[in-house]
Design a protein around this motif. Structure first.
Motif: not given
Length: 130
Positions: A49-51, A59-65, A69-74, A81-88
């Motif tokens: 993913x990339x934001x 927030x910026x545009x997001x991209x997901x592989x 997609x549908x499981x992870x959220x950036x 000063x933190x970026x998160x990756x929520x993984x379900x």
């Protein structure tokens, strides 16, 4: 000096969730695109993913592989000063070392899906197993 430090990895059962954090220093987080990629033993690096940079309150545009997609959220918290990756809905196939990274460009480069960046952190291990 650009520094990225990942945390939050660990062992989780299939179907579980984890939230990874990437704390940035040495640059203004909101100005630049940030991505996550992973690498499993014996496998190619995979961009997840990339934001892109923030624009005021948006927030910026997001991209997901497709595989996440549908499981992870950036997401990004500029004040922390933190970026998160929520993984379900994690699967054993998600087992890998996870990295956050940046090229210090405002938009995600076309190479984001390859996981190739100029700067990356040291990585955090995610293991999905019962």
């Amino acid at each position: 000096q650009v520094q990225l430090v990942e945390s939050g990895g660990g062992l989780v059962q299939p179907g579980g969730s984890l939230r990874l954090s990437c704390t940035a220093s040495g640059f203004i987080l909101g100005y630049y695109a940030i991505g996550w990629f992973r690498q499993a033993p014996g496998k190619e690096r995979e961009g997840l993913t990339c934001i892109s940079s923030s624009d005021g309150d948006s927030d910026g545009e997001t991209h997901y592989t497709l595989s996440v997609q549908g499981r992870f959220t950036i997401s990004r918290d500029i004040t922390k000063k933190t970026v998160y990756l929520q993984m379900n809905s994690l699967e054993p196939e998600d087992t890998a070392i996870y990295y956050c990274a940046t090229d210090r460009t405002s938009q995600c480069r076309s190479t984001w899906s390859s996981g190739k960046y100029d700067y990356k952190g040291q990585g955090t291990q995610v293991t999905v197993s019962s």
